[in-house]
Design an enzyme around this catalytic site. Structure first.
Site, PDB file in Angstrom:
ATOM      1  N   CYS A 113      12.800   5.441   4.747  1.00 35.77           N
ATOM      2  CA  CYS A 113      11.827   6.041   3.822  1.00 35.77           C
ATOM      3  C   CYS A 113      11.556   7.513   4.127  1.00 35.77           C
ATOM      4  O   CYS A 113      11.058   8.241   3.275  1.00 35.77           O
ATOM      5  CB  CYS A 113      10.516   5.266   3.843  1.00 35.77           C
ATOM      6  SG  CYS A 113      10.716   3.553   3.315  1.00 35.77           S
ATOM      7  N   HIS A 141       4.613   9.776   1.002  1.00 34.08           N
ATOM      8  CA  HIS A 141       5.477   8.616   0.764  1.00 34.08           C
ATOM      9  C   HIS A 141       4.652   7.547   0.046  1.00 34.08           C
ATOM     10  O   HIS A 141       3.491   7.320   0.379  1.00 34.08           O
ATOM     11  CB  HIS A 141       5.984   8.083   2.106  1.00 34.08           C
ATOM     12  CG  HIS A 141       6.797   6.845   1.979  1.00 34.08           C
ATOM     13  ND1 HIS A 141       7.763   6.693   1.004  1.00 34.08           N
ATOM     14  CD2 HIS A 141       6.800   5.693   2.693  1.00 34.08           C
ATOM     15  CE1 HIS A 141       8.321   5.494   1.129  1.00 34.08           C
ATOM     16  NE2 HIS A 141       7.743   4.869   2.142  1.00 34.08           N
ATOM     17  N   ASN A 177       7.419   1.189  -3.785  1.00 33.64           N
ATOM     18  CA  ASN A 177       8.029   1.936  -2.689  1.00 33.64           C
ATOM     19  C   ASN A 177       9.527   2.089  -2.965  1.00 33.64           C
ATOM     20  O   ASN A 177      10.267   1.113  -2.874  1.00 33.64           O
ATOM     21  CB  ASN A 177       7.774   1.202  -1.369  1.00 33.64           C
ATOM     22  CG  ASN A 177       8.351   1.943  -0.167  1.00 33.64           C
ATOM     23  OD1 ASN A 177       9.105   2.906  -0.320  1.00 33.64           O
ATOM     24  ND2 ASN A 177       8.003   1.485   1.022  1.00 33.64           N
TER      25      ASN A 177
HETATM   26  N1  COA Z   1       0.774 -12.358  -2.390  1.00 34.39           N
HETATM   27  C1  COA Z   1      -0.202 -13.123  -1.883  1.00 34.39           C
HETATM   28  N2  COA Z   1      -0.394 -13.273  -0.561  1.00 34.39           N
HETATM   29  C2  COA Z   1       0.426 -12.607   0.266  1.00 34.39           C
HETATM   30  C3  COA Z   1       1.481 -11.792  -0.200  1.00 34.39           C
HETATM   31  C4  COA Z   1       1.634 -11.685  -1.598  1.00 34.39           C
HETATM   32  N3  COA Z   1       2.587 -10.923  -2.153  1.00 34.39           N
HETATM   33  N4  COA Z   1       2.121 -11.261   0.844  1.00 34.39           N
HETATM   34  C5  COA Z   1       1.509 -11.716   1.957  1.00 34.39           C
HETATM   35  N5  COA Z   1       0.506 -12.545   1.609  1.00 34.39           N
HETATM   36  C6  COA Z   1      -0.417 -13.267   2.475  1.00 34.39           C
HETATM   37  C7  COA Z   1       0.129 -13.502   3.853  1.00 34.39           C
HETATM   38  O1  COA Z   1       0.961 -14.638   3.851  1.00 34.39           O
HETATM   39  C8  COA Z   1      -1.143 -13.697   4.650  1.00 34.39           C
HETATM   40  O2  COA Z   1      -1.580 -15.009   4.462  1.00 34.39           O
HETATM   41  P1  COA Z   1      -2.225 -15.840   5.696  1.00 34.39           P
HETATM   42  O3  COA Z   1      -3.439 -15.051   6.102  1.00 34.39           O
HETATM   43  O4  COA Z   1      -2.507 -17.149   5.068  1.00 34.39           O
HETATM   44  O5  COA Z   1      -1.155 -15.863   6.731  1.00 34.39           O
HETATM   45  C9  COA Z   1      -2.147 -12.771   3.981  1.00 34.39           C
HETATM   46  O6  COA Z   1      -1.578 -12.484   2.685  1.00 34.39           O
HETATM   47  C10 COA Z   1      -2.416 -11.477   4.711  1.00 34.39           C
HETATM   48  O7  COA Z   1      -1.177 -10.927   5.120  1.00 34.39           O
HETATM   49  P2  COA Z   1      -1.100  -9.554   5.840  1.00 34.39           P
HETATM   50  O8  COA Z   1       0.335  -9.200   6.049  1.00 34.39           O
HETATM   51  O9  COA Z   1      -2.000  -9.536   7.020  1.00 34.39           O
HETATM   52  O10 COA Z   1      -1.744  -8.628   4.706  1.00 34.39           O
HETATM   53  P3  COA Z   1      -2.067  -7.107   4.728  1.00 34.39           P
HETATM   54  O11 COA Z   1      -3.452  -6.854   4.304  1.00 34.39           O
HETATM   55  O12 COA Z   1      -1.572  -6.431   5.972  1.00 34.39           O
HETATM   56  O13 COA Z   1      -1.146  -6.548   3.530  1.00 34.39           O
HETATM   57  C11 COA Z   1       0.955  -5.465   3.251  1.00 34.39           C
HETATM   58  C12 COA Z   1       0.234  -6.757   3.571  1.00 34.39           C
HETATM   59  C13 COA Z   1       2.466  -5.697   3.374  1.00 34.39           C
HETATM   60  C14 COA Z   1       0.622  -5.049   1.831  1.00 34.39           C
HETATM   61  C15 COA Z   1       0.494  -4.361   4.216  1.00 34.39           C
HETATM   62  O14 COA Z   1       0.532  -4.839   5.526  1.00 34.39           O
HETATM   63  C16 COA Z   1       1.342  -3.125   4.160  1.00 34.39           C
HETATM   64  O15 COA Z   1       1.384  -2.436   3.149  1.00 34.39           O
HETATM   65  N6  COA Z   1       2.005  -2.784   5.272  1.00 34.39           N
HETATM   66  C17 COA Z   1       2.802  -1.595   5.332  1.00 34.39           C
HETATM   67  C18 COA Z   1       4.041  -1.835   4.561  1.00 34.39           C
HETATM   68  C19 COA Z   1       4.812  -0.598   4.423  1.00 34.39           C
HETATM   69  O16 COA Z   1       4.288   0.434   4.158  1.00 34.39           O
HETATM   70  N7  COA Z   1       6.126  -0.726   4.579  1.00 34.39           N
HETATM   71  C20 COA Z   1       7.016   0.303   4.364  1.00 34.39           C
HETATM   72  C21 COA Z   1       6.883   1.357   5.374  1.00 34.39           C
HETATM   73  S1  COA Z   1       8.040   2.560   4.951  1.00 34.39           S
END
Ligand code: COA
Length: 335
Positions: A116, A258, A288
């Site tokens: 990215c 980004h 993204n």
């Molecule tokens: N829909 C519904 N629930 C979802 C889901 C979706 N699409 N994806 C994950 N969940 C659930 C998980 O299973 C988890 O459930 P649990 O508590 O029962 O285990 C819950 O949501 C929370 O998951 P978590 O990963 O802790 O959520 P979060 O608040 O961290 O949000 C992201 C998840 C991926 C949106 C966030 O972590 C994020 O944006 N991270 C950075 C990603 C990124 O920028 N990547 C690229 C970098 S270049």
């Protein structure tokens, strides 16, 4: 500073595949909801490449637009770089393929793989090469078909990414402004938090691991750990690049971040004390697009007529590895 060589952005373009997929459509396939995706990420929709539409096609389309805005042709170009993590092939490079699709020949063409952060890395690299006098006019493209490396059954990742391309034409001029400077960082200790593996690396005891025909496994990510490091690293690098050039938060006219997650973008905007109307936000409509996200956001702002000549832009990005960085650019287009 007049008299010394500076790298100016003289053209910008973007391309998005025709097909738009909404959160509601994804919720028909995996256990998710529009509300969850919007609340956690800010994403509402993404564009996906058609069957047979390759990263190089997206890249060439964005490049044609950037060349047109710059008022130059491929014959005026001295080098072509594509930042991508989803190349058409292992080799030749996507840059070589784009060169032939644009009808260019003779000049160097190569890919940059910094996931990215590819565009931010590419701008830093080309700026240094141009200041050294190697090239006068170059094409830098960020292009991705992330849809090809997603597991469409994994709700934690498939909702986050999209396809697209953005491009800039850079020109060396003995004129103040342009790219002021860049800061790049990396820390491979975090390499397992976000990755897509080749077939030979896919664990044999994980039959659930999705691989495509070429043996490339889908993106796997520990999202909340990535989130924490991204906010911390980006918050530090925007301060670092400003300090390196004796500038402060109040000098910044636009943050062009980004586009991974609206919450990460808002955290960095807050760190810079920038109001929302000074932040490029396209994550809602593009999701993204990895290396394409920063140049696509630039193209979007330009097309909307929101960028003015001499405004100070702070570009930043963060990707798997981790690798991250920032560029400070004075906008050169317009009156
Ligand atoms: N829909 C519904 N629930 C979802 C889901 C979706 N699409 N994806 C994950 N969940 C659930 C998980 O299973 C988890 O459930 P649990 O508590 O029962 O285990 C819950 O949501 C929370 O998951 P978590 O990963 O802790 O959520 P979060 O608040 O961290 O949000 C992201 C998840 C991926 C949106 C966030 O972590 C994020 O944006 N991270 C950075 C990603 C990124 O920028 N990547 C690229 C970098 S270049």
């Amino acid at each position: 500073m007049t008299g010394s060589r500076r790298t100016h952005i003289i053209g910008v373009g973007g391309y998005l595949p025709r097909r738009v997929v909404t959160n509601a459509e994804l919720a028909e396939r995996v256990d998710t909801s529009d509300q969850w995706i919007v609340e956690r990420t800010g994403i509402r929709q993404r564009h996906l490449a058609a069957d047979g539409e390759r990263t190089s096609d997206l890249a060439a389309a964005a490049a044609r637009q950037a060349l047109e805005v710059a008022g130059v042709t491929i014959d005026d170009i001295d080098a072509l770089v594509v930042a991508t993590t989803t190349p058409d092939l292992i080799f030749p490079s996507t840059a070589a393929i784009v060169q032939s699709k644009l009808g260019g020949a003779g000049f160097p063409a190569w890919d940059i793989q910094a996931v990215c952060a590819g565009f931010v890395y590419g701008l830093a690299q080309l700026d240094a090469m141009m200041r050294a006098g190697m090239f006068r006019r170059v094409l830098l493209i960020g292009a991705e078909t992330m849809s090809r490396i997603l597991n469409w059954d994994d709700r934690a990742t498939c909702v986050l990414f999209g396809d697209g391309a953005g491009a800039v034409v850079l020109e060396q001029r003995a004129e103040a402004g342009g790219v002021i400077g860049s800061v790049l960082h990396g820390d491979g200790a975090h390499r397992d938090l976000l990755k897509a593996q080749y077939g030979s690396d896919v664990p044999r005891d994980r039959p659930d691991f999705h691989t495509d025909a070429a043996g490339v496994a889908a993106i796997a990510m520990r999202g909340n750990e990535v989130f924490r490091v991204a906010v911390k690293s980006l918050g530090a690098v925007v301060g670092e690049v400003l300090a390196a050039h004796n500038l402060t938060e109040s000098d910044v006219d636009w943050l062009v971040p980004h586009q991974a997650n609206l919450r990460i973008i808002n955290a960095i905007a807050k760190r810079l004390t920038l109001p929302e109307e000074r932040v490029a936000i396209t994550v809602g409509i593009h999701a993204n697009t990895s290396a394409a996200s920063v140049p696509l956001a630039l193209a979007h702002l330009h097309q909307q007529g929101r960028l003015q000549r001499d405004q100070l832009l702070l570009l930043e990005s963060f990707g798997a590895g981790f690798v991250w960085g920032a560029n400070l650019v004075r906008w050169s287009l317009g009156e």
